[in-house]
Design a protein around this motif. Structure first.
Motif, mmCIF file in Angstrom:
data_model
loop_
_atom_site.group_PDB
_atom_site.id
_atom_site.type_symbol
_atom_site.label_atom_id
_atom_site.label_comp_id
_atom_site.label_asym_id
_atom_site.label_seq_id
_atom_site.Cartn_x
_atom_site.Cartn_y
_atom_site.Cartn_z
ATOM 1 N N THR A 10 18.272 18.130 7.751
ATOM 2 C CA THR A 10 18.635 19.543 7.588
ATOM 3 C C THR A 10 19.215 19.816 6.198
ATOM 4 O O THR A 10 19.526 20.966 5.884
ATOM 5 C CB THR A 10 19.684 19.944 8.656
ATOM 6 N N TYR A 12 19.594 19.654 1.818
ATOM 7 C CA TYR A 12 18.811 20.237 0.720
ATOM 8 C C TYR A 12 17.630 19.332 0.336
ATOM 9 O O TYR A 12 16.478 19.773 0.290
ATOM 10 C CB TYR A 12 19.727 20.469 -0.489
ATOM 11 N N LEU A 13 17.918 18.061 0.084
ATOM 12 C CA LEU A 13 16.854 17.111 -0.250
ATOM 13 C C LEU A 13 16.014 16.793 0.984
ATOM 14 O O LEU A 13 14.784 16.687 0.896
ATOM 15 C CB LEU A 13 17.485 15.827 -0.823
ATOM 16 N N PHE A 33 22.997 17.015 12.132
ATOM 17 C CA PHE A 33 24.374 16.774 12.568
ATOM 18 C C PHE A 33 24.991 18.065 13.085
ATOM 19 O O PHE A 33 25.053 18.299 14.276
ATOM 20 C CB PHE A 33 25.172 16.154 11.415
ATOM 21 N N SER A 34 25.420 18.968 12.193
ATOM 22 C CA SER A 34 26.068 20.201 12.654
ATOM 23 C C SER A 34 25.092 21.374 12.727
ATOM 24 O O SER A 34 25.360 22.358 13.393
ATOM 25 C CB SER A 34 27.225 20.560 11.714
ATOM 26 N N GLN A 35 23.972 21.258 12.045
ATOM 27 C CA GLN A 35 23.023 22.386 12.022
ATOM 28 C C GLN A 35 21.960 22.245 13.100
ATOM 29 O O GLN A 35 21.532 21.132 13.427
ATOM 30 C CB GLN A 35 22.303 22.448 10.672
ATOM 31 N N LEU A 48 22.465 13.142 15.288
ATOM 32 C CA LEU A 48 23.059 11.821 15.034
ATOM 33 C C LEU A 48 24.275 11.957 14.137
ATOM 34 O O LEU A 48 24.242 12.662 13.135
ATOM 35 C CB LEU A 48 22.025 10.902 14.351
ATOM 36 N N ASP A 49 25.346 11.250 14.533
ATOM 37 C CA ASP A 49 26.528 11.124 13.682
ATOM 38 C C ASP A 49 26.516 9.704 13.123
ATOM 39 O O ASP A 49 26.660 8.736 13.887
ATOM 40 C CB ASP A 49 27.799 11.373 14.519
ATOM 41 N N VAL A 50 26.355 9.559 11.813
ATOM 42 C CA VAL A 50 26.212 8.208 11.239
ATOM 43 C C VAL A 50 27.502 7.394 11.330
ATOM 44 O O VAL A 50 27.483 6.191 11.091
ATOM 45 C CB VAL A 50 25.709 8.240 9.777
ATOM 46 N N THR A 71 19.631 10.151 3.464
ATOM 47 C CA THR A 71 20.239 11.167 2.589
ATOM 48 C C THR A 71 21.551 11.703 3.161
ATOM 49 O O THR A 71 22.302 12.351 2.454
ATOM 50 C CB THR A 71 19.289 12.385 2.370
ATOM 51 N N TYR A 131 34.801 10.908 -3.327
ATOM 52 C CA TYR A 131 33.350 10.906 -3.095
ATOM 53 C C TYR A 131 32.698 9.717 -3.808
ATOM 54 O O TYR A 131 31.877 8.995 -3.227
ATOM 55 C CB TYR A 131 32.756 12.239 -3.567
ATOM 56 N N LYS A 135 30.650 6.578 -2.137
ATOM 57 C CA LYS A 135 29.283 6.210 -2.521
ATOM 58 C C LYS A 135 29.231 4.759 -3.032
ATOM 59 O O LYS A 135 28.242 4.044 -2.812
ATOM 60 C CB LYS A 135 28.756 7.169 -3.587
ATOM 61 N N SER A 155 21.144 12.366 -9.859
ATOM 62 C CA SER A 155 22.089 13.293 -10.479
ATOM 63 C C SER A 155 22.031 14.628 -9.744
ATOM 64 O O SER A 155 21.519 14.700 -8.626
ATOM 65 C CB SER A 155 21.735 13.436 -11.958
ATOM 66 N N ILE A 157 20.973 17.780 -8.063
ATOM 67 C CA ILE A 157 19.649 18.125 -7.535
ATOM 68 C C ILE A 157 19.529 19.648 -7.512
ATOM 69 O O ILE A 157 20.394 20.328 -6.954
ATOM 70 C CB ILE A 157 19.473 17.558 -6.113
HETATM 71 N N1 LIG Z 1 22.933 17.499 -4.182
HETATM 72 C C1 LIG Z 1 23.176 16.846 -5.293
HETATM 73 O O1 LIG Z 1 23.306 17.457 -6.378
HETATM 74 C C2 LIG Z 1 23.273 15.337 -5.280
HETATM 75 C C3 LIG Z 1 23.610 14.638 -6.458
HETATM 76 C C4 LIG Z 1 23.654 13.243 -6.434
HETATM 77 C C5 LIG Z 1 23.380 12.567 -5.255
HETATM 78 N N2 LIG Z 1 23.073 13.266 -4.123
HETATM 79 C C6 LIG Z 1 22.816 12.532 -2.887
HETATM 80 O O2 LIG Z 1 21.601 12.980 -2.328
HETATM 81 C C7 LIG Z 1 21.722 13.003 -0.912
HETATM 82 C C8 LIG Z 1 21.269 14.350 -0.370
HETATM 83 O O3 LIG Z 1 22.094 15.386 -0.906
HETATM 84 P P1 LIG Z 1 21.925 16.898 -0.392
HETATM 85 O O4 LIG Z 1 22.564 17.775 -1.413
HETATM 86 O O5 LIG Z 1 20.497 17.101 -0.005
HETATM 87 O O6 LIG Z 1 22.833 16.900 0.918
HETATM 88 P P2 LIG Z 1 23.227 18.139 1.870
HETATM 89 O O7 LIG Z 1 22.335 19.294 1.627
HETATM 90 O O8 LIG Z 1 24.705 18.355 1.774
HETATM 91 O O9 LIG Z 1 22.893 17.563 3.321
HETATM 92 C C9 LIG Z 1 23.715 16.583 3.899
HETATM 93 C C10 LIG Z 1 23.077 16.137 5.193
HETATM 94 O O10 LIG Z 1 23.935 15.169 5.827
HETATM 95 C C11 LIG Z 1 24.063 15.503 7.193
HETATM 96 N N3 LIG Z 1 25.334 14.992 7.700
HETATM 97 C C12 LIG Z 1 26.591 15.382 7.358
HETATM 98 N N4 LIG Z 1 27.500 14.693 8.057
HETATM 99 C C13 LIG Z 1 26.817 13.844 8.875
HETATM 100 C C14 LIG Z 1 27.178 12.854 9.822
HETATM 101 N N5 LIG Z 1 28.478 12.594 10.112
HETATM 102 N N6 LIG Z 1 26.194 12.165 10.456
HETATM 103 C C15 LIG Z 1 24.895 12.415 10.183
HETATM 104 N N7 LIG Z 1 24.474 13.343 9.283
HETATM 105 C C16 LIG Z 1 25.435 14.030 8.638
HETATM 106 C C17 LIG Z 1 23.972 17.020 7.246
HETATM 107 O O11 LIG Z 1 23.602 17.434 8.552
HETATM 108 P P3 LIG Z 1 23.922 18.950 9.075
HETATM 109 O O12 LIG Z 1 23.525 19.853 7.950
HETATM 110 O O13 LIG Z 1 23.039 19.092 10.279
HETATM 111 O O14 LIG Z 1 25.380 18.979 9.366
HETATM 112 C C18 LIG Z 1 22.877 17.280 6.201
HETATM 113 O O15 LIG Z 1 21.605 17.150 6.797
HETATM 114 C C19 LIG Z 1 23.159 12.623 -0.579
HETATM 115 O O16 LIG Z 1 23.218 11.288 -0.181
HETATM 116 C C20 LIG Z 1 23.904 12.820 -1.878
HETATM 117 O O17 LIG Z 1 24.985 11.932 -2.027
HETATM 118 C C21 LIG Z 1 23.015 14.628 -4.111
#
Ligand SMILES: NC(=O)c1ccc[n+]([C@@H]2O[C@H](COP(=O)([O-])OP(=O)(O)OC[C@H]3O[C@@H](n4cnc5c(N)ncnc54)[C@H](OP(=O)(O)O)[C@@H]3O)[C@@H](O)[C@H]2O)c1
Length: 286
Positions: A10, A12-13, A33-35, A48-50, A71, A131, A135, A155, A157
């Motif tokens: 659910t 962004y990536l 998870f929450s969505q 799933l809660d990781v 992700t 954070y 990581k 970096s 996204i």
């Molecule tokens: N966005 C960036 O700019 C950026 C930069 C560097 C690295 N990254 C890495 O790229 C990855 C993807 O980033 P993103 O921005 O696409 O993330 P995001 O949009 O914030 O999505 C996070 C996801 O994690 C899920 N989640 C949260 N808590 C959880 C839990 N306890 N158990 C299982 N799932 C859980 C959420 O589910 P729900 O929405 O259903 O709650 C959501 O699907 C991450 O690992 C991040 O560290 C991102």
């Protein structure tokens, strides 16, 4: 074509990965998870809660994915270490147990940002934020539990079908909805979500193990990112005030630029720089 599981489907990536993987003909499962997940998209959705290691193991045992792209994470909050750090370890153990290829998503903020040169895959984490610490823990746990996993450092996204968090922040500042300043001395290699997703799916089919940088080709400051995005959306870039991260009361990593030359020699997918993407999409002309 493979059975693919995306944790954080659910997110962004995750959403872009699912769209591209569907177009490539993969059989798809994803966790939420929450969505509430979308329906009728051909994806097997699993709540799933990781943090719950047993639930993670049972889910992977039931789905038997050949490839897992992890992700799911949280950037802030009291559970950041448990979700982002330990949760990644649970996913890695479960992926190893079912013999799945694992791609783990890491971040450029595992570094303190005190260098001038871009970071390579050989540079050890030195986090300065909760954070970043989570990581860095995740990287250690993943490498220990699943030595064949690829650990992808990326970096900021960004994308345009849905506006990402950083861009929305900059647009809010440029349009006067927020009174903030953007840092001229915080350097990143922002990556277009479509390029990143394509690179991850290509990497999933390769035997590469260990850390790999997958970031955009251009190093830009947060202020530059904001002004370019303002222009891309027809807003006045001059409306974004500049500030220096070095003068911030909170310690923040400054130069987190990633050297992605290894990925360039390994992958066909190009990870374009920000200006190149904006030009290719016709959002800026220069
Ligand atoms: N966005 C960036 O700019 C950026 C930069 C560097 C690295 N990254 C890495 O790229 C990855 C993807 O980033 P993103 O921005 O696409 O993330 P995001 O949009 O914030 O999505 C996070 C996801 O994690 C899920 N989640 C949260 N808590 C959880 C839990 N306890 N158990 C299982 N799932 C859980 C959420 O589910 P729900 O929405 O259903 O709650 C959501 O699907 C991450 O690992 C991040 O560290 C991102």
């Amino acid at each position: 074509m493979a059975r693919l599981l995306i944790t954080g489907g659910t997110g962004y990536l995750g959403q872009v990965l699912l769209r591209q993987a569907r177009a490539n003909g993969h059989t798809l499962a994803a966790t939420c998870f929450s969505q509430e997940p979308p329906s009728g998209d051909g994806v097997v959705w699993v709540p799933l809660d990781v943090r719950d290691s047993r639930a993670v193991a049972e889910t992977l045992d039931r789905l038997r994915p050949e490839i897992v792209i992890h992700t799911a994470f949280r950037q802030t909050g009291p559970d950041v270490l448990a979700i982002t750090g330990e949760g990644a370890g649970h996913v890695a153990q479960a992926a190893r147990a079912v013999g799945a290829r694992l791609i783990h998503m890491s971040s450029d903020v595992i570094f303190d940002g005190e260098r001038d040169a871009p970071y390579t895959e050989d540079d050890p984490p030195a986090p300065v934020s909760p954070y970043g610490e989570a990581k860095a823990l995740a990287e250690r746990l993943v490498a220990a539990a699943h030595p064949e996993a690829a650990i992808v450092r990326t970096s900021l996204i960004y994308g345009f079908d849905a506006v990402d968090r950083q861009t929305q922040f900059a647009l809010d500042v440029a349009s006067g909805r927020r009174a903030e300043r953007l840092f001229v001395d915080e350097l990143r290699c922002p990556v277009y979500v479509e390029d990143l997703a394509a690179a991850l799916l290509e990497l999933a089919a390769l035997p590469y193990a260990g850390v790999l940088n997958l970031a955009g080709a251009e190093r830009v400051s947060r202020h530059e990112i904001g002004t370019l995005m303002a222009r891309a959306y027809g807003l006045d870039p001059a409306a974004i005030p500049a500030a220096r991260s070095a003068e911030s009361p909170v310690r923040r990593p400054r130069n987190c630029a990633l050297d992605s030359s290894r990925a360039r020699s390994l992958l066909r997918t190009r990870l374009r720089g920000l200006r190149e993407v904006l030009r290719d999409l016709g959002r800026i002309t220069e």
